[in-house]
Design a protein around this motif. Structure first.
Motif, PDB file in Angstrom:
ATOM      1  N   GLU A  47       0.827  -1.207   0.000  1.00  0.00           N
ATOM      2  CA  GLU A  47       0.000   0.000   0.000  1.00  0.00           C
ATOM      3  C   GLU A  47       0.864   1.260   0.000  1.00  0.00           C
ATOM      4  O   GLU A  47       0.585   2.218  -0.741  1.00  0.00           O
ATOM      5  CB  GLU A  47      -0.919  -0.004   1.220  1.00  0.00           C
ATOM      6  CG  GLU A  47      -1.985  -1.098   1.192  1.00  0.00           C
ATOM      7  CD  GLU A  47      -2.840  -1.091   2.439  1.00  0.00           C
ATOM      8  OE1 GLU A  47      -2.569  -0.254   3.330  1.00  0.00           O
ATOM      9  OE2 GLU A  47      -3.763  -1.917   2.535  1.00  0.00           O
ATOM     10  N   PHE A  48       1.917   1.247   0.833  1.00  0.00           N
ATOM     11  CA  PHE A  48       2.800   2.410   0.873  1.00  0.00           C
ATOM     12  C   PHE A  48       3.502   2.606  -0.478  1.00  0.00           C
ATOM     13  O   PHE A  48       3.666   3.748  -0.937  1.00  0.00           O
ATOM     14  CB  PHE A  48       3.838   2.246   1.985  1.00  0.00           C
ATOM     15  CG  PHE A  48       3.285   2.481   3.357  1.00  0.00           C
ATOM     16  CD1 PHE A  48       2.131   3.232   3.534  1.00  0.00           C
ATOM     17  CD2 PHE A  48       3.908   1.939   4.476  1.00  0.00           C
ATOM     18  CE1 PHE A  48       1.609   3.445   4.800  1.00  0.00           C
ATOM     19  CE2 PHE A  48       3.379   2.143   5.748  1.00  0.00           C
ATOM     20  CZ  PHE A  48       2.233   2.902   5.907  1.00  0.00           C
ATOM     21  N   GLU A  82       4.072   5.615  -5.263  1.00  0.00           N
ATOM     22  CA  GLU A  82       4.041   5.701  -6.720  1.00  0.00           C
ATOM     23  C   GLU A  82       3.056   6.774  -7.188  1.00  0.00           C
ATOM     24  O   GLU A  82       3.373   7.594  -8.069  1.00  0.00           O
ATOM     25  CB  GLU A  82       3.663   4.345  -7.303  1.00  0.00           C
ATOM     26  CG  GLU A  82       3.686   4.298  -8.818  1.00  0.00           C
ATOM     27  CD  GLU A  82       3.327   2.925  -9.353  1.00  0.00           C
ATOM     28  OE1 GLU A  82       3.304   2.776 -10.578  1.00  0.00           O
ATOM     29  OE2 GLU A  82       3.076   2.016  -8.528  1.00  0.00           O
ATOM     30  N   CYS A  83       1.850   6.761  -6.579  1.00  0.00           N
ATOM     31  CA  CYS A  83       0.856   7.787  -6.941  1.00  0.00           C
ATOM     32  C   CYS A  83       1.360   9.183  -6.607  1.00  0.00           C
ATOM     33  O   CYS A  83       1.229  10.122  -7.408  1.00  0.00           O
ATOM     34  CB  CYS A  83      -0.462   7.507  -6.220  1.00  0.00           C
ATOM     35  SG  CYS A  83      -1.298   5.990  -6.744  1.00  0.00           S
ATOM     36  N   GLN A  84       1.943   9.324  -5.409  1.00  0.00           N
ATOM     37  CA  GLN A  84       2.455  10.632  -5.023  1.00  0.00           C
ATOM     38  C   GLN A  84       3.622  11.062  -5.909  1.00  0.00           C
ATOM     39  O   GLN A  84       3.791  12.260  -6.192  1.00  0.00           O
ATOM     40  CB  GLN A  84       2.876  10.604  -3.558  1.00  0.00           C
ATOM     41  CG  GLN A  84       1.711  10.505  -2.590  1.00  0.00           C
ATOM     42  CD  GLN A  84       2.145  10.493  -1.139  1.00  0.00           C
ATOM     43  OE1 GLN A  84       3.342  10.415  -0.840  1.00  0.00           O
ATOM     44  NE2 GLN A  84       1.190  10.578  -0.232  1.00  0.00           N
ATOM     45  N   ALA A 142       3.785  15.534 -11.960  1.00  0.00           N
ATOM     46  CA  ALA A 142       2.823  16.426 -12.622  1.00  0.00           C
ATOM     47  C   ALA A 142       2.914  17.836 -12.051  1.00  0.00           C
ATOM     48  O   ALA A 142       2.885  18.837 -12.798  1.00  0.00           O
ATOM     49  CB  ALA A 142       1.412  15.875 -12.475  1.00  0.00           C
ATOM     50  N   LEU A 143       3.019  17.946 -10.720  1.00  0.00           N
ATOM     51  CA  LEU A 143       3.130  19.270 -10.098  1.00  0.00           C
ATOM     52  C   LEU A 143       4.414  19.970 -10.499  1.00  0.00           C
ATOM     53  O   LEU A 143       4.436  21.191 -10.714  1.00  0.00           O
ATOM     54  CB  LEU A 143       3.061  19.119  -8.567  1.00  0.00           C
ATOM     55  CG  LEU A 143       1.700  18.732  -7.994  1.00  0.00           C
ATOM     56  CD1 LEU A 143       1.817  18.467  -6.504  1.00  0.00           C
ATOM     57  CD2 LEU A 143       0.654  19.823  -8.253  1.00  0.00           C
ATOM     58  N   ARG A 144       5.514  19.176 -10.613  1.00  0.00           N
ATOM     59  CA  ARG A 144       6.768  19.787 -11.040  1.00  0.00           C
ATOM     60  C   ARG A 144       6.669  20.284 -12.477  1.00  0.00           C
ATOM     61  O   ARG A 144       7.172  21.373 -12.803  1.00  0.00           O
ATOM     62  CB  ARG A 144       7.907  18.773 -10.910  1.00  0.00           C
ATOM     63  CG  ARG A 144       8.366  18.560  -9.473  1.00  0.00           C
ATOM     64  CD  ARG A 144       9.454  17.523  -9.398  1.00  0.00           C
ATOM     65  NE  ARG A 144       9.945  17.387  -8.021  1.00  0.00           N
ATOM     66  CZ  ARG A 144      10.812  16.456  -7.633  1.00  0.00           C
ATOM     67  NH1 ARG A 144      11.269  15.573  -8.524  1.00  0.00           N
ATOM     68  NH2 ARG A 144      11.214  16.397  -6.375  1.00  0.00           N
ATOM     69  N   ALA A 145       6.015  19.450 -13.327  1.00  0.00           N
ATOM     70  CA  ALA A 145       5.826  19.901 -14.708  1.00  0.00           C
ATOM     71  C   ALA A 145       4.972  21.161 -14.737  1.00  0.00           C
ATOM     72  O   ALA A 145       5.275  22.131 -15.476  1.00  0.00           O
ATOM     73  CB  ALA A 145       5.174  18.784 -15.526  1.00  0.00           C
ATOM     74  N   GLU A 146       3.897  21.169 -13.939  1.00  0.00           N
ATOM     75  CA  GLU A 146       3.048  22.361 -13.867  1.00  0.00           C
ATOM     76  C   GLU A 146       3.824  23.548 -13.321  1.00  0.00           C
ATOM     77  O   GLU A 146       3.674  24.688 -13.790  1.00  0.00           O
ATOM     78  CB  GLU A 146       1.832  22.065 -12.991  1.00  0.00           C
ATOM     79  CG  GLU A 146       0.822  23.200 -12.937  1.00  0.00           C
ATOM     80  CD  GLU A 146      -0.395  22.839 -12.092  1.00  0.00           C
ATOM     81  OE1 GLU A 146      -1.274  23.703 -11.929  1.00  0.00           O
ATOM     82  OE2 GLU A 146      -0.466  21.682 -11.601  1.00  0.00           O
ATOM     83  N   GLN A 147       4.655  23.276 -12.310  1.00  0.00           N
ATOM     84  CA  GLN A 147       5.468  24.348 -11.728  1.00  0.00           C
ATOM     85  C   GLN A 147       6.440  24.911 -12.763  1.00  0.00           C
ATOM     86  O   GLN A 147       6.629  26.133 -12.855  1.00  0.00           O
ATOM     87  CB  GLN A 147       6.234  23.817 -10.516  1.00  0.00           C
ATOM     88  CG  GLN A 147       7.062  24.882  -9.811  1.00  0.00           C
ATOM     89  CD  GLN A 147       7.859  24.314  -8.656  1.00  0.00           C
ATOM     90  OE1 GLN A 147       8.053  23.099  -8.569  1.00  0.00           O
ATOM     91  NE2 GLN A 147       8.329  25.166  -7.777  1.00  0.00           N
ATOM     92  N   ASN A 148       7.049  23.993 -13.546  1.00  0.00           N
ATOM     93  CA  ASN A 148       7.961  24.472 -14.588  1.00  0.00           C
ATOM     94  C   ASN A 148       7.202  25.316 -15.621  1.00  0.00           C
ATOM     95  O   ASN A 148       7.707  26.347 -16.090  1.00  0.00           O
ATOM     96  CB  ASN A 148       8.633  23.290 -15.271  1.00  0.00           C
ATOM     97  CG  ASN A 148       9.600  22.573 -14.338  1.00  0.00           C
ATOM     98  OD1 ASN A 148      10.180  23.192 -13.449  1.00  0.00           O
ATOM     99  ND2 ASN A 148       9.773  21.283 -14.545  1.00  0.00           N
TER     100      ASN A 148
END
Length: 217
Positions: free
Chosen positions: A128-129, A134-136, A142-148
């Motif tokens: 589960e962890f 993996e999901c995180q 995705a957040l890093r790509a959005e941030q870039n």
């Protein structure tokens, strides 16, 4: 007798430690001693039977031998009895030790089952962890790509802002230049108008006396 017991006990313990099969040496020794006892008892029975058949003369000749054999048999029987007692004690000790180790094995087996269940739970939790990580990780990517993207958009907006500010400053500068030029022009026109007014006043001042003199004549 005590030293003999200790010797037998030490030999039995030493043999038990070196044997791979538990109790094999103990039962083998016990079987051999029982066999010797049966042979001696059979021998005594045969001697007593022959003694009764041959009569008193044979008895008197063999009395000493029979007494020695009887003593030997009694001694062997006593040693055998003591050995059997020692072996029985050792057997009880071995059985008690075996029960102890069986209980320990059962206890360790139960602990192993408990640990196996705990391990399975930990594996499930770990899975589960791992899935959560993996999901995180995907969300973080995705957040890093959005941030870039946001950084690039912010940099672009900053460049546009600087360009707009530069154009605005240039336009303001041009407007200020135009205004200054206009003001300079207005000042020149005003000076010129004042000079013309002064010149007109002077011209008018000259014309007024001349008109007065001609009328008096």
């Amino acid at each position: 007798m005590g030293s003999w017991k200790n010797h037998v006990r030490d030999r039995l313990q030493q043999r038990d430690l070196t044997e791979k099969v538990p109790y094999f040496g103990v039962f083998s020794s016990l079987s051999q001693l029982e066999e010797r006892l049966e042979v001696r008892e059979q021998f005594l029975d045969d001697v007593q039977t022959k003694r009764l058949e041959r009569g008193g003369v044979e008895v008197s000749k063999n009395t000493r031998l029979l007494q020695l054999q009887l003593r030997e048999s009694e001694h062997l029987a006593e040693k055998l009895s003591q050995t059997v007692s020692d072996l029985t004690t050792v057997l009880y000790l071995k059985e008690a030790e075996l029960q102890y180790w069986q209980s320990r094995v059962s206890h360790y087996r139960q602990e192993a089952l408990t640990l196996a269940k705990g391990s399975n739970r930990l594996k499930a939790t770990l899975s589960e962890f791992e899935y959560t990580v993996e999901c995180q990780s995907k969300e973080l990517a995705a957040l890093r790509a959005e941030q870039n993207g946001l950084k690039e958009a912010s940099a672009e907006a900053l460049r546009e802002k600087e360009e707009l500010l530069q154009r605005w400053m240039e336009e303001k500068s041009e407007e200020a230049d135009r205004l200054n030029k206009y003001n300079d022009t207005q000042e020149r026109w005003q000076r010129l108008a004042m000079q013309l007014k002064k010149h007109l006043r002077k011209e008018r001042g000259k014309d007024v006396p001349m008109a007065t003199g001609s009328s008096s004549e």
